[in-house]
Design a protein around this motif. Structure first.
Motif, PDB file in Angstrom:
ATOM      1  N   ARG A   5      35.161  10.322  31.336  1.00 50.85           N
ATOM      2  CA  ARG A   5      35.776  11.411  30.578  1.00 50.85           C
ATOM      3  C   ARG A   5      37.287  11.267  30.509  1.00 50.85           C
ATOM      4  N   VAL A   6      37.858  10.421  31.379  1.00 47.83           N
ATOM      5  CA  VAL A   6      39.304  10.201  31.334  1.00 47.83           C
ATOM      6  C   VAL A   6      39.599   9.244  30.182  1.00 47.83           C
ATOM      7  N   PRO A   7      40.451   9.603  29.224  1.00 45.87           N
ATOM      8  CA  PRO A   7      40.683   8.754  28.056  1.00 45.87           C
ATOM      9  C   PRO A   7      41.315   7.426  28.433  1.00 45.87           C
ATOM     10  N   VAL A   8      40.945   6.392  27.719  1.00 44.50           N
ATOM     11  CA  VAL A   8      41.507   5.066  27.936  1.00 44.50           C
ATOM     12  C   VAL A   8      42.738   4.913  27.050  1.00 44.50           C
ATOM     13  N   LEU A   9      43.832   4.462  27.631  1.00 41.02           N
ATOM     14  CA  LEU A   9      45.063   4.287  26.868  1.00 41.02           C
ATOM     15  C   LEU A   9      45.087   2.889  26.269  1.00 41.02           C
ATOM     16  N   VAL A  10      45.650   2.779  25.092  1.00 39.92           N
ATOM     17  CA  VAL A  10      45.750   1.490  24.419  1.00 39.92           C
ATOM     18  C   VAL A  10      46.812   0.637  25.098  1.00 39.92           C
ATOM     19  N   GLY A  11      46.428  -0.538  25.541  1.00 43.29           N
ATOM     20  CA  GLY A  11      47.382  -1.505  26.049  1.00 43.29           C
ATOM     21  C   GLY A  11      48.033  -1.155  27.361  1.00 43.29           C
ATOM     22  N   ARG A  12      47.460  -0.262  28.146  1.00 41.18           N
ATOM     23  CA  ARG A  12      48.079   0.148  29.417  1.00 41.18           C
ATOM     24  C   ARG A  12      47.148  -0.102  30.593  1.00 41.18           C
ATOM     25  N   GLN A  13      46.378  -1.174  30.528  1.00 46.65           N
ATOM     26  CA  GLN A  13      45.396  -1.435  31.577  1.00 46.65           C
ATOM     27  C   GLN A  13      46.071  -1.646  32.929  1.00 46.65           C
ATOM     28  N   GLN A  14      47.153  -2.414  32.972  1.00 46.28           N
ATOM     29  CA  GLN A  14      47.822  -2.689  34.240  1.00 46.28           C
ATOM     30  C   GLN A  14      48.340  -1.410  34.873  1.00 46.28           C
ATOM     31  N   GLU A  15      48.988  -0.556  34.083  1.00 45.23           N
ATOM     32  CA  GLU A  15      49.543   0.676  34.628  1.00 45.23           C
ATOM     33  C   GLU A  15      48.454   1.636  35.096  1.00 45.23           C
ATOM     34  N   THR A  16      47.382   1.777  34.295  1.00 44.44           N
ATOM     35  CA  THR A  16      46.318   2.711  34.683  1.00 44.44           C
ATOM     36  C   THR A  16      45.565   2.214  35.913  1.00 44.44           C
ATOM     37  N   GLU A  17      45.401   0.893  36.038  1.00 41.92           N
ATOM     38  CA  GLU A  17      44.754   0.360  37.235  1.00 41.92           C
ATOM     39  C   GLU A  17      45.587   0.653  38.475  1.00 41.92           C
ATOM     40  N   LEU A  18      46.899   0.518  38.354  1.00 45.50           N
ATOM     41  CA  LEU A  18      47.791   0.806  39.486  1.00 45.50           C
ATOM     42  C   LEU A  18      47.728   2.285  39.869  1.00 45.50           C
ATOM     43  N   LEU A  19      47.758   3.167  38.883  1.00 46.18           N
ATOM     44  CA  LEU A  19      47.704   4.597  39.158  1.00 46.18           C
ATOM     45  C   LEU A  19      46.349   4.991  39.744  1.00 46.18           C
ATOM     46  N   THR A  20      45.287   4.401  39.213  1.00 48.18           N
ATOM     47  CA  THR A  20      43.956   4.694  39.746  1.00 48.18           C
ATOM     48  C   THR A  20      43.851   4.251  41.197  1.00 48.18           C
ATOM     49  N   ALA A  21      44.398   3.076  41.503  1.00 49.37           N
ATOM     50  CA  ALA A  21      44.363   2.589  42.883  1.00 49.37           C
ATOM     51  C   ALA A  21      45.101   3.533  43.823  1.00 49.37           C
ATOM     52  N   ALA A  22      46.221   4.099  43.373  1.00 49.72           N
ATOM     53  CA  ALA A  22      46.963   5.049  44.211  1.00 49.72           C
ATOM     54  C   ALA A  22      46.135   6.303  44.477  1.00 49.72           C
ATOM     55  N   LEU A  23      45.418   6.795  43.459  1.00 48.85           N
ATOM     56  CA  LEU A  23      44.573   7.977  43.636  1.00 48.85           C
ATOM     57  C   LEU A  23      43.422   7.680  44.594  1.00 48.85           C
ATOM     58  N   VAL A  24      42.787   6.531  44.403  1.00 50.65           N
ATOM     59  CA  VAL A  24      41.659   6.156  45.269  1.00 50.65           C
ATOM     60  C   VAL A  24      42.119   6.023  46.715  1.00 50.65           C
ATOM     61  N   GLN A  25      43.298   5.429  46.893  1.00 49.16           N
ATOM     62  CA  GLN A  25      43.836   5.263  48.251  1.00 49.16           C
ATOM     63  C   GLN A  25      44.076   6.608  48.914  1.00 49.16           C
ATOM     64  N   ALA A  26      44.558   7.567  48.135  1.00 46.56           N
ATOM     65  CA  ALA A  26      44.823   8.888  48.703  1.00 46.56           C
ATOM     66  C   ALA A  26      43.523   9.591  49.100  1.00 46.56           C
ATOM     67  N   VAL A  27      42.462   9.384  48.325  1.00 41.78           N
ATOM     68  CA  VAL A  27      41.177  10.039  48.614  1.00 41.78           C
ATOM     69  C   VAL A  27      40.438   9.313  49.729  1.00 41.78           C
ATOM     70  N   ASP A  28      40.316   7.990  49.607  1.00 41.99           N
ATOM     71  CA  ASP A  28      39.503   7.230  50.562  1.00 41.99           C
ATOM     72  C   ASP A  28      40.258   6.894  51.847  1.00 41.99           C
TER      73      ASP A  28
END
Length: 907
Positions: A5-28
Motif C-alpha cells: 500500500r506504500v506508493p513506489v517512487l519513480v527512480g528512488r529505489q536507493q533512497e527508499t531502500e535506505l529509509l526502509t532499512a532504518a525503519l526495520v532496524q528501529a522495529v526489529d
C-alpha cells in the motif's frame, strides 16, 4: 516486511531502500538511526519525507514532524514546538526541572531555558513515547529551521542510537542547520531521463511528444519542475496543437524557489545572467561576452556569479547555469524591457550573417518592421529548403507578427501553415488555417492557402471534400504561364489530389489529375498510372525512376514513390529504407505506413503491433488519417490470422470515420479482409460473396491494381464452392488484362490462382510453375496457402510429396501465428499418417511467461479498459502500456485484446 500500500517512487529505489532499512532496524533491533537527505530545491526531498511518513505509519510508528519555514527562522524553538507538542500529555513522566525547561521552550510557561536543558527534556519525553511504539521524527526543510530547535534536534540525533527511533531530515546543500549533524548525508540527485520520462508520463499521460521532450530537457530531472512546468502550458500546447513558447513559464512554486537566489543579485550581475540565459551557441564565448555586456568590469562580474554558485564559465567560455531552471528563472523574472535590451545587445555582438542575430533582432523588436519581417521570411524559407520545416514555420510566424501590411501578414501565415504541416506540427497547422479563414487571403497566395486547407482537412480532420473542391483550381493557377509555383507546390498539390482520388474515387479529382498529367514529374505521372492503369512495366519503371533520383529529388518525391509502391504491392527496392530520416513526420509517417504494409506482404508478422504503436503516435501528433490507415494495416494481420474478434474491434474503430469521409478504399479493404478471415475458417460461400462484391468473376473493373491481386482469394473461394467455371473465367479476364505483369506479387498470385483452378492432369505442373515464379518465396503467407492447397491435392490423390509440402506450410503458419491455417495443415498431416507435435488449438504460451507488470496490464486490458484507462490506474503513460501489450501478445500466442481473457483463463 513489505507493504504494497506504500506508493513506489519513480527512480528512488536507493533512497527508499535506505529509509526502509532504518525503519526495520528501529522495529526489529530497537536501535535508532538518522538519515539526512540533501539536495537542490524541487529535487524530491519532501516527497521522500512524505513517503517514509506513510511507510512508518503502516509499521505502527508514532510520527512527529516539523517543517522549517523561511518566515519563522527567528522564532526560537518554533520547529521543536511543531515536533513534540502532541507528546506534552506525557510530560508528567519528566522531572520537574526537565518539564520546566521544555514547557518554557514551548511557551507554556515563562522562562529562558538553555538548549542543552531543552534537549535533555525532549530526549526524556521521547524515551517515554517509544515505550508504546517506535518513533519517526521528520524534519523537512532543515535549512530553514530556527537555530534553537536545530540545536535540540542535533542533540537528539547524537543520542537516539539506543532508542527505537528514526530521525529523517531534509535540507538543501550548505544548509547551516544541518552542519552540526554528524550523519553522512544522502545526496538526492536529479532523476535520470528515463525515470523522469516515467514520472512525467504518469502525471501527464496526454502530453504531446514536442511538449514532453521540451519539459524533460528544461526540467533536467528535477521532479518538481516535471510536475509544474506542464501546468503552465495552454491546453493546445499540451496537446501539440500550438507551438511551444520560446521559454517555458515556471509557475509560482518554481519561481519562488529559484527567484529567491536571484532577488539578492546586483543589477550588473542580473544583466549578465540574463545575457547568458538568452545566449546560445559557440559564438557567445568569453570573447563575445564583453561585447554583449558593454561593461569593462565583465570579468569581475563573472567571478562574482561563480562565487555565488549561480553559474560558471566552462572551458569554451560558455555560461553554464547551476541548473537549467536557474536559466529559466533568470528569463522569467526579467522585465520585458530588460529582455528586449538583452536581445538587442546579443544581436549586435553577433556577425551580420549569423542566423541567430536575426532571431535576437526579432525578439528585441517592439513595433512592426518590414525589413526585419522580410529577412525572417527568407531565413525561414531557407530552413525549410534544408529540411527544417517546423523551425522555418516559427520564423515565418515571427515575420507575420512584425509585418506592417495585413496582406503580408496573411501571406506569411499561409506559408507558416504549410511549413508547419510538413514539419509534423499538424494541429498547429489546423489552428493557423482556421485563423486564415477569418482573414482575406490575397489572390497571389490562394493556391498555397488551398493547399494548407486541404493538408489540414486530409491529414487532421479526415475530410476529403475540400480536395476536389480546391485543388483542381489551385493546379490550374499554379500551371498558368508565368505563375508562381511556390517552390514545387504543383507536385505536392498533385499528390494530395491523387491521394484524395485513390481514397474516395471522386470522378472530379480523377479528371483534374488527367488534365494536369503533363505538368508533373515522371514520378507524379507514374503514381497516377499505378493507381489507374498500371500496365505491364509499372514496377520496373518505379525501380528505374527511384534509382535515377538524386538525394534532393528523393526528398521531394518520397510520398509519390511510396504511394506508387503501395499501389503495385511491391517492396519497390526497399524504398522505405531509402527515405528513413528525411524531413519530419510528414515524410516519416508515409515511410512507416509503407513499412507496415510491406511487413504484412513479406511475412514479417512479428511486427504487427508496430501498426498500433504508429497509430498512437499519429493520433498524438494530430495525423488522424495516418492513424486510421495504420489500424487498417493492422487489420490485415488479424484477417490473415483468422482473428475475427480482433478484426471486428479494429473495424468498429475505423469504419464509421471511413464511411463519413467516403473512403471507398478503406471500406473495400475491410470487405476484402472479412473475406480473407472467412477463408481462414473455411466459410467459402461467405468469402466468395465478399470477393465478388469487389471484383465479379470474369470481369476486372477499372481502378486500383489491388483488385487484380484478389485473383488468388476469389479463385480459392470459387473452387471450394464448386464454381470452377467462374474461377477459370476470372483467370481468363486477368490474362486479358495482363494482371501478372503488374508486379512480382501479381505474377505469383495469378500463377497460384491458375494452379488452384487447373484440371487434374495439369494441376501438379501448375503448382510447380507457381513455386518457380521469381521471388515467390518472399510472399510468405500466400506461398504457405499455396503449399497447403498443393499438399492437400497431393494427399487426396495419394501422390508423393504431400507430407513435405504440408509440413513446410505448417511451419510458416505456426511462425505467423495463423492458427486456423495451421490447424488445417495439422488435419491434413494426420490424415496422411504424419503425427503433429502440437494438438489443434494448443497454447503457444502461458500467462506464467509474463512479468508481474505485464500480467497486471494483461488482466486490465482483458476487462476492456483502454490503454489510457490502464495507464491511469497503474500510473503509466498510454504509450508504455501499448509497449507492454506489444510484448504480451506474442508471449500468449494471441494477436488482439479480444483474445486476452481466454488466454489468461487458459493459463
Amino acid at each position: 516486511m513489505e507493504n504494497t500500500r506504500v506508493p513506489v517512487l519513480v527512480g528512488r529505489q536507493q533512497e527508499t531502500e535506505l529509509l526502509t532499512a532504518a525503519l526495520v532496524q528501529a522495529v526489529d533491533g530497537a536501535s535508532g538511526s538518522t538519515v539526512l537527505l540533501r539536495g537542490e530545491a524541487g529535487v524530491g526531498k519532501s516527497t521522500l519525507v512524505a513517503w517514509v511518513q506513510r511507510a512508518a505509519r503502516e509499521r505502527g510508528f508514532t510520527v512527529l514532524r516539523a517543517v522549517g519555514t523561511e518566515a519563522e527562522t527567528d522564532l526560537a524553538f518554533g520547529a521543536l514546538h511543531q515536533a513534540v507538542w502532541s507528546l506534552l500529555q506525557r510530560s508528567g513522566a519528566l522531572s520537574g526541572h526537565q518539564r520546566e525547561a521544555l514547557e518554557s521552550a514551548l511557551g507554556v510557561r515563562s522562562g529562558t531555558p538553555s538548549g542543552f536543558a531543552v534537549g535533555a527534556a525532549a530526549l526524556a519525553l521521547l524515551e517515554e513515547a517509544v515505550r508504546t511504539a517506535p518513533v519517526l521524527l521528520l524534519l523537512d526543510d532543515l535549512h530553514w529551521i530556527d537555530s534553537s530547535s536545530a540545536t535540540v534536534f542535533a542533540f537528539l540525533h547524537r543520542r537516539c542510537a539506543g532508542l527505537p527511533m528514526v530521525i529523517v531530515g531534509a535540507t538543501r546543500p550548505g544548509g547551516p542547520a544541518a552542519q552540526a549533524w554528524s550523519a553522512e548525508a544522502v545526496d538526492v540527485r536529479a532523476l535520470p531521463r528515463t525515470d523522469a520520462a516515467l514520472l512525467l508520463g504518469a502525471c501527464y499521460p496526454e502530453l504531446a511528444a514536442p511538449a514532453r521532450d521540451r519539459v524533460l530537457t528544461e526540467a533536467a530531472g528535477n521532479p518538481l519542475a516535471l510536475v509544474e512546468l506542464p501546468r503552465q502550458l495552454a491546453a493546445a500546447q499540451q496537446r501539440g496543437a500550438a507551438p511551444l513558447p520560446d521559454r517555458l513559464p515556471l509557475g509560482r512554486k518554481l519561481e519562488r524557489i529559484f527567484a529567491e537566489r536571484l532577488g539578492t543579485v546586483t543589477p550588473d550581475v542580473g544583466r549578465l545572467l540574463l545575457l547568458g540565459a538568452l545566449a546560445t551557441g559557440p559564438d557567445f564565448s568569453s570573447g563575445a561576452w564583453p561585447r554583449a555586456l558593454a561593461d569593462e568590469n565583465a570579468r569581475e562580474i563573472l567571478e562574482r556569479i561563480e562565487a555565488d554558485g549561480l553559474a560558471r564559465l566552462d572551458t569554451a567560455g560558455q555560461l553554464v547555469f547551476r541548473h537549467p531552471l536557474v536559466r529559466t528563472a533568470v528569463v522569467s523574472t526579467a522585465s520585458d524591457t530588460a529582455r528586449r535590451e538583452a536581445h538587442r545587445a546579443l544581436s549586435e555582438a553577433l556577425a551580420p550573417d549569423d542566423p541567430r542575430r536575426l532571431v535576437h533582432e526579432a525578439s528585441a523588436a517592439l513595433l512592426p518592421d518590414g525589413d526585419l519581417a522580410h529577412r525572417l521570411q527568407e531565413a525561414g524559407r531557407d530552413l525549410a529548403r534544408r529540411g527544417g520545416d517546423a523551425e522555418g514555420a516559427l520564423l515565418l510566424e515571427r515575420a507575420a507578427a512584425l509585418s506592417p501590411s495585413s496582406c503580408d501578414r496573411v501571406r506569411r501565415l499561409t506559408w507558416a501553415a504549410v511549413m508547419s504541416a510538413r514539419g509534423g506540427q499538424l494541429r498547429h497547422t489546423a489552428a493557423l488555417v482556421e485563423e486564415l479563414k477569418a482573414s482575406t487571403v490575397p489572390q497571389d497566395v490562394t493556391p498555397l492557402f488551398s493547399y494548407a486547407v486541404v493538408y489540414a482537412d486530409q491529414s487532421h480532420h479526415i475530410d476529403f471534400e475540400s480536395s476536389a473542391a480546391l485543388l483542381p483550381a489551385a493546379l490550374d493557377a499554379l500551371t498558368a504561364p508565368g505563375a508562381d509555383t511556390f517552390g514545387g507546390l504543383v507536385e505536392q498539390a498533385y499528390f494530395k489530389l491523387l491521394l484524395a482520388a485513390t481514397y474516395t474515387d471522386d470522378p472530379w479529382a480523377w479528371r483534374a489529375l488527367e488534365r494536369h498529367r503533363e505538368d508533373v514529374s515522371e514520378a507524379g505521372r507514374l503514381c497516377l498510372r499505378a493507381w489507374t492503369d498500371p500496365g505491364p512495366d509499372a514496377a520496373a519503371t518505379l525501380r528505374a525512376v527511384a534509382e535515377g533520383m538524386t538525394e534532393e529529388q528523393e526528398a521531394g518525391a518520397a510520398w509519390l514513390l511510396l504511394w506508387t509502391a503501395s499501389a503495385l504491392e511491391c517492396p519497390g527496392g526497399d524504398l522505405w529504407q531509402r527515405f528513413s530520416g528525411l524531413h519530419g513526420y510528414a515524410t516519416q509517417g508515409s515511410v512507416a505506413k509503407a513499412k507496415c504494409h510491406q511487413d504484412f506482404l513479406l511475412g514479417h508478422w512479428d511486427q504487427a503491433a508496430v501498426c498500433l504503436r504508429e497509430a498512437e503516435i499519429a493520433d498524438e501528433l494530430g495525423y488522424h488519417t495516418n492513424a486510421l490507415m495504420f489500424r487498417q494495416y493492422y487489420a490485415h494481420f488479424l484477417a490473415g490470422r483468422g482473428d475475427e474478434a480482433g478484426l471486428r474491434e479494429i473495424e468498429q474503430a475505423i469504419r464509421p470515420t471511413a464511411t463519413r469521409a467516403r473512403m471507398r478504399y478503406v471500406l473495400e479493404r475491410l470487405t476484402h479482409l472479412h473475406g480473407l478471415a472467412a477463408l481462414a475458417h473455411r466459410r467459402y460461400e461467405e468469402a466468395y460473396a465478399h470477393f465478388c462484391a469487389l471484383t465479379p468473376p470474369g470481369r476486372l473493373p477499372s481502378g486500383p491494381p489491388w483488385h487484380h491481386a484478389l485473383v488468388f482469394d476469389l479463385v480459392t473461394a470459387a473452387v471450394h464452392t464448386g464454381r470452377h467455371e467462374e474461377a477459370r473465367a476470372h483467370i481468363a479476364a486477368g490474362r486479358t488484362a495482363r494482371s501478372a505483369e503488374i508486379s512480382g506479387r501479381h505474377a505469383f498470385l495469378f500463377v497460384a490462382a491458375t494452379a488452384l483452378a487447373a484440371e487434374d492432369d495439369e494441376a501438379d505442373a501448375a503448382y510447380r510453375a507457381a513455386y518457380a515464379v521469381p521471388g515467390a518465396e518472399q510472399w510468405v503467407f500466400d506461398l504457405a496457402r499455396l503449399r497447403l492447397a498443393h499438399g492437400s491435392w497431393l494427399r487426396r490423390r495419394h501422390r508423393p510429396g504431400a507430407r513435405d509440402t504440408l509440413r513446410a506450410a505448417h511451419h510458416v503458419f505456426r511462425r505467423l501465428r495463423a492458427a486456423p491455417w495451421a490447424q488445417r495443415c495439422e488435419e491434413e498431416l494426420r490424415a496422411a499418417g504424419d503425427p503433429v507435435a502440437l494438438p489443434p488449438g494448443g497454447p503457444a504460451a502461458e500467462p506464467s511467461s509474463l512479468t508481474g507488470q505485464e500480467l497486471r496490464i494483461a488482466r486490465l486490458a482483458a476487462t476492456g479498459l483502454t490503454n489510457k484507462e490502464i495507464g491511469r490506474q497503474l500510473q503509466l503513460s498510454p504509450r508504455t502500456v501499448a509497449a507492454h501489450l506489444y510484448k504480451i501478445f506474442p508471449k500468449l500466442g494471441i494477436t488482439s485484446r479480444a483474445a486476452l481473457a481466454h488466454a489468461l483463463d487458459g493459463g
